[in-house]
Write a protein that holds these residues in place. Structure first.
Motif, short mmCIF file in Angstrom:
data_model
loop_
_atom_site.label_atom_id
_atom_site.label_comp_id
_atom_site.label_asym_id
_atom_site.label_seq_id
_atom_site.Cartn_x
_atom_site.Cartn_y
_atom_site.Cartn_z
N HIS A 88 0.79 -1.23 0.00
CA HIS A 88 0.00 0.00 0.00
C HIS A 88 0.82 1.28 0.00
O HIS A 88 0.25 2.36 -0.13
CB HIS A 88 -0.94 0.01 1.21
N MET A 89 2.13 1.17 0.17
CA MET A 89 2.98 2.37 0.22
C MET A 89 4.17 2.18 -0.70
O MET A 89 5.32 2.07 -0.26
CB MET A 89 3.42 2.65 1.65
N ALA A 90 3.88 2.13 -1.97
CA ALA A 90 4.93 1.88 -2.96
C ALA A 90 5.97 3.00 -2.96
O ALA A 90 5.65 4.15 -2.65
CB ALA A 90 4.31 1.75 -4.35
N PRO A 91 7.22 2.70 -3.30
CA PRO A 91 8.24 3.74 -3.37
C PRO A 91 8.00 4.67 -4.55
O PRO A 91 7.57 4.25 -5.63
CB PRO A 91 9.54 2.94 -3.54
N VAL A 92 8.24 5.94 -4.31
CA VAL A 92 8.16 6.95 -5.38
C VAL A 92 9.41 7.80 -5.30
O VAL A 92 10.07 7.86 -4.26
CB VAL A 92 6.90 7.83 -5.26
N SER A 93 9.72 8.48 -6.40
CA SER A 93 10.92 9.31 -6.44
C SER A 93 10.58 10.70 -6.94
O SER A 93 9.69 10.88 -7.78
CB SER A 93 11.98 8.69 -7.35
N ASP A 94 11.28 11.68 -6.41
CA ASP A 94 11.21 13.03 -6.95
C ASP A 94 12.59 13.66 -6.80
O ASP A 94 13.58 12.96 -6.56
CB ASP A 94 10.12 13.86 -6.25
N GLU A 95 12.67 14.98 -6.93
CA GLU A 95 13.98 15.63 -6.90
C GLU A 95 14.70 15.48 -5.56
O GLU A 95 15.91 15.70 -5.47
CB GLU A 95 13.83 17.12 -7.24
N ASN A 96 13.95 15.10 -4.52
CA ASN A 96 14.56 14.94 -3.19
C ASN A 96 14.99 13.50 -2.92
O ASN A 96 15.54 13.21 -1.86
CB ASN A 96 13.57 15.37 -2.12
N GLY A 97 14.71 12.59 -3.85
CA GLY A 97 15.09 11.21 -3.65
C GLY A 97 13.91 10.27 -3.62
O GLY A 97 12.80 10.62 -4.03
N GLU A 98 14.14 9.06 -3.13
CA GLU A 98 13.09 8.05 -3.06
C GLU A 98 12.50 7.99 -1.66
O GLU A 98 13.22 8.10 -0.67
CB GLU A 98 13.64 6.68 -3.45
N TYR A 99 11.19 7.79 -1.59
CA TYR A 99 10.52 7.68 -0.30
C TYR A 99 9.27 6.85 -0.49
O TYR A 99 8.87 6.51 -1.62
CB TYR A 99 10.16 9.07 0.25
N SER A 100 8.62 6.49 0.60
CA SER A 100 7.40 5.69 0.55
C SER A 100 6.20 6.60 0.38
O SER A 100 6.01 7.55 1.15
CB SER A 100 7.25 4.88 1.84
N SER A 101 5.37 6.30 -0.60
CA SER A 101 4.15 7.08 -0.80
C SER A 101 3.23 6.91 0.39
O SER A 101 3.04 5.81 0.90
CB SER A 101 3.43 6.62 -2.07
N HIS A 102 2.64 8.00 0.83
CA HIS A 102 1.68 7.96 1.92
C HIS A 102 0.25 8.11 1.42
O HIS A 102 -0.67 8.33 2.21
CB HIS A 102 2.00 9.05 2.96
N GLU A 103 0.08 7.96 0.10
CA GLU A 103 -1.27 7.85 -0.45
C GLU A 103 -1.62 6.37 -0.44
O GLU A 103 -1.03 5.57 -1.17
CB GLU A 103 -1.35 8.40 -1.87
N LEU A 104 -2.59 6.00 0.38
CA LEU A 104 -2.91 4.60 0.60
C LEU A 104 -4.00 4.17 -0.37
O LEU A 104 -5.16 4.57 -0.25
CB LEU A 104 -3.37 4.39 2.05
N VAL A 105 -3.61 3.35 -1.34
CA VAL A 105 -4.55 2.91 -2.37
C VAL A 105 -4.45 1.40 -2.53
O VAL A 105 -3.52 0.75 -2.03
CB VAL A 105 -4.28 3.60 -3.72
#
Length: 422
Positions: free
Chosen positions: A293-310
Motif C-alpha cells: 500500500h505504500m509503494a516507493p516513489v521518487s522526486d527531486e529529493n530522492g526516493e521515499y514511501s508514498s503515503h497515499e494509501l490505495v
C-alpha cells in the motif's frame, strides 16, 4: 453493485505468493530526510536528524508541521483527500438483510463504505450511530490527539462523553499515529494493541502492526469502557477463537429485539485475517501492509514511501512486481472477490430467513432449545460479519474467508434443523 475497489482490495495481493520479487516494493532508505526509517526490527534509521516542530496541547506534532521537512510524504498524504465520503456505498442498501440482522443496533441506522484517513473525524461526527450516551472510546482510531490523550491520562479517557472529547479534536489520522513525533521511527501508539500482540510482536513487521493497531477486531471493556482486543498473541487471532473468547466472558454488543439473541458486531479484522492463526501467504513470507500500500516513489529529493494509501491493483509499481509470477493479478484477485461477495449475499439471505423463523417460533420453544437457537444466530452472524467487514472480500486471505463462510453455513444448517425448517 459490488463494493468499490478502494475498499475490497485493501491488500489485494495479501494471499498471493509474490516471492522475493516484491521485496523491491519495501521502503528503502535513501540517506536523505525524505526517507524515514521503517522502524525497529526492519531497518536502521537513515534520515538526517531534524528539529522536531512544536506539538499541540495534546503533545502531537500535526501533519502540517512536517510538510517542509518531508514534502514528498506530506504531498502524498494529502492526496488521500481525493477519497472522500461523497458517493460511497450504503451497505444497508447493498445488503438489505442488514435491517434484520442489525436490528436494535446502531449499524441498522447507518453504515456506509469508509472514506480515507483524511475524513475520520468528519465521518465519526456525522454517523447516525452515535447519540448522547456514546462514549469517547468510539474515537479511539479517529485522531492521534485522542491516542495521545489516552496514553497520557490512562483508561479513564475512554469513558469520557463522546461529544465533549470530539469537540476538542481537530487532526484526522496522521503522522503521530504511526511515528509518534519521530518520523524516523515506526511506532505502535495504541497500547491496547501492543498488549494484545504480546511476545508475538517480534514475529510481525512493525509496519504491519502500525496498520493493524486500528485495522483489527476490538470491543469495549464492560467495566472500564477501554478499547480492548479479544486475544493475546497471533494464535488466538481468528474468528473461532475470538468467538470463544466472547462466549466465555458472556460478552454481547446488543440483544436482538426480535429473537432475544445476545449479538456480536465484528469490526474490521484485517490484521487478524492476514497475520493471525492460519496466516496468509504474504504474511508467511514476511511482507507488511506497507509493501502493498505504500509503494516507493521518487522526486527531486530522492526516493521515499508514498503515503497515499490505495489498492495495490491501482498502483503499477506494485502490479508490475506481481507480474513476475502472475499473468493477470487483477483478474485473479477480482475472481476471488466475486466468489466471496456472492457467498456473502447468499448467506445473508439465509441469516435473515433464520432470524425471521426464530422470531416467529421464539415463544413456543422451551428454554434450552431457545438458548441453543439464539446461540446459533449469534455464531452464524458473527462468522459472516467477520468476512463481510474485513475490507478485502477475500483478497487478504482467500482460504480464511471461505473457511469462515463455511462455518456460518454450518451453523445455519444446524439452526434450520433445530427449528424444523428445510
Amino acid at each position: 453493485m459490488r463494493k468499490s475497489t478502494m475498499r475490497i482490495a485493501v491488500t489485494a495481493v495479501g494471499t498471493v505468493a509474490l516471492v522475493a520479487a516484491l521485496a523491491a516494493c519495501a521502503p528503502a532508505g535513501s540517506g536523505n530526510p525524505q526517507e524515514p526509517a521503517t522502524g525497529a526490527g526492519t531497518s536502521e534509521p537513515v534520515a538526517a536528524p531534524v528539529e522536531t516542530p512544536e506539538a499541540d496541547e495534546f503533545g502531537v506534532v500535526l501533519a502540517d508541521s512536517w510538510k517542509d521537512i518531508y514534502p514528498g510524504q506530506y504531498a502524498t498524504y494529502k492526496a488521500n483527500e481525493a477519497n472522500s465520503p461523497e458517493g460511497k456505498m450504503n451497505y444497508l442498501e447493498e445488503y438489505p438483510e442488514l435491517a434484520t440482522m442489525y436490528a436494535g443496533y446502531g449499524f441498522a441506522k447507518g453504515y456506509d463504505e469508509a472514506a480515507s484517513h483524511s475524513y475520520t473525524l468528519r465521518s465519526i461526527s456525522e454517523t447516525p450511530r452515535v447519540n448522547d450516551k456514546t462514549l469517547a472510546n468510539c474515537i479511539t482510531c479517529k485522531t492521534p490527539q485522542f491516542t495521545a490523550m489516552v496514553n497520557s491520562e490512562g483508561d479513564e479517557a475512554y469513558a469520557r462523553p463522546f461529544a465533549e472529547v470530539l469537540a476538542q479534536m481537530s487532526e484526522p489520522i496522521s503522522c503521530y499515529n504511526c511515528h509518534e513525533n519521530d518520523p524516523t521511527q515506526v511506532v505502535v501508539t495504541q497500547r491496547h494493541f501492543a498488549h494484545a500482540m504480546g511476545s508475538d510482536a517480534e514475529q510481525v513487521p512493525v509496519e504491519a502492526q502500525t496498520c493493524g493497531q486500528c485495522h483489527n477486531e476490538y470491543y469495549f471493556d464492560p467495566d472500564t469502557k477501554a478499547t480492548s482486543n479479544p486475544y493475546e498473541g497471533l494464535a488466538a487471532m481468528d474468528a473461532e477463537a475470538i468467538l470463544a473468547y466472547y462466549d466465555e466472558m458472556g460478552f454481547k454488543d446488543w440483544e436482538h429485539p426480535e429473537t432475544g439473541a445476545p449479538m456480536l458486531k465484528a469490526q474490521h479484522p484485517e490484521f487478524e485475517t492476514i497475520y493471525g492463526a492460519e496466516q496468509s501467504s504474504m504474511a508467511k513470507q514476511g511482507y507488511s501492509c506497507a509493501d502493498c500500500h505504500m509503494a516507493p516513489v521518487s522526486d527531486e529529493n530522492g526516493e521515499y514511501s508514498s503515503h497515499e494509501l490505495v489498492s495495490p491493483l491501482e498502483n503499477p509499481a506494485i502490479t508490475e512486481q506481481c507480474g513476475s509470477c502472475h499473468k493477470d493479478i487483477a483478474g485473479e484477485v477480482r475472481g476471488w472477490q466475486k466468489e466471496v461477495t456472492d457467498r456473502e449475499h447468499a448467506i445473508a439471505a439465509d441469516i435473515k430467513r433464520y432470524t425471521d423463523e426464530l422470531a416467529a417460533q421464539k415463544d413456543s420453544l422451551d428454554a434450552d432449545k431457545l438458548a441453543q437457537a439464539q446461540q446459533i444466530q449469534r455464531h452464524a452472524q458473527f462468522y459472516w460479519d467477520y468476512v463481510m467487514v474485513e475490507n478485502s472480500e477475500g483478497a487478504h486471505n482467500y482460504k480464511a474467508a471461505h473457511a469462515n463462510l463455511d462455518k456460518a453455513e454450518a451453523q445455519l444448517e444446524e439452526g434450520f434443523a433445530l427449528l424444523g425448517i428445510a
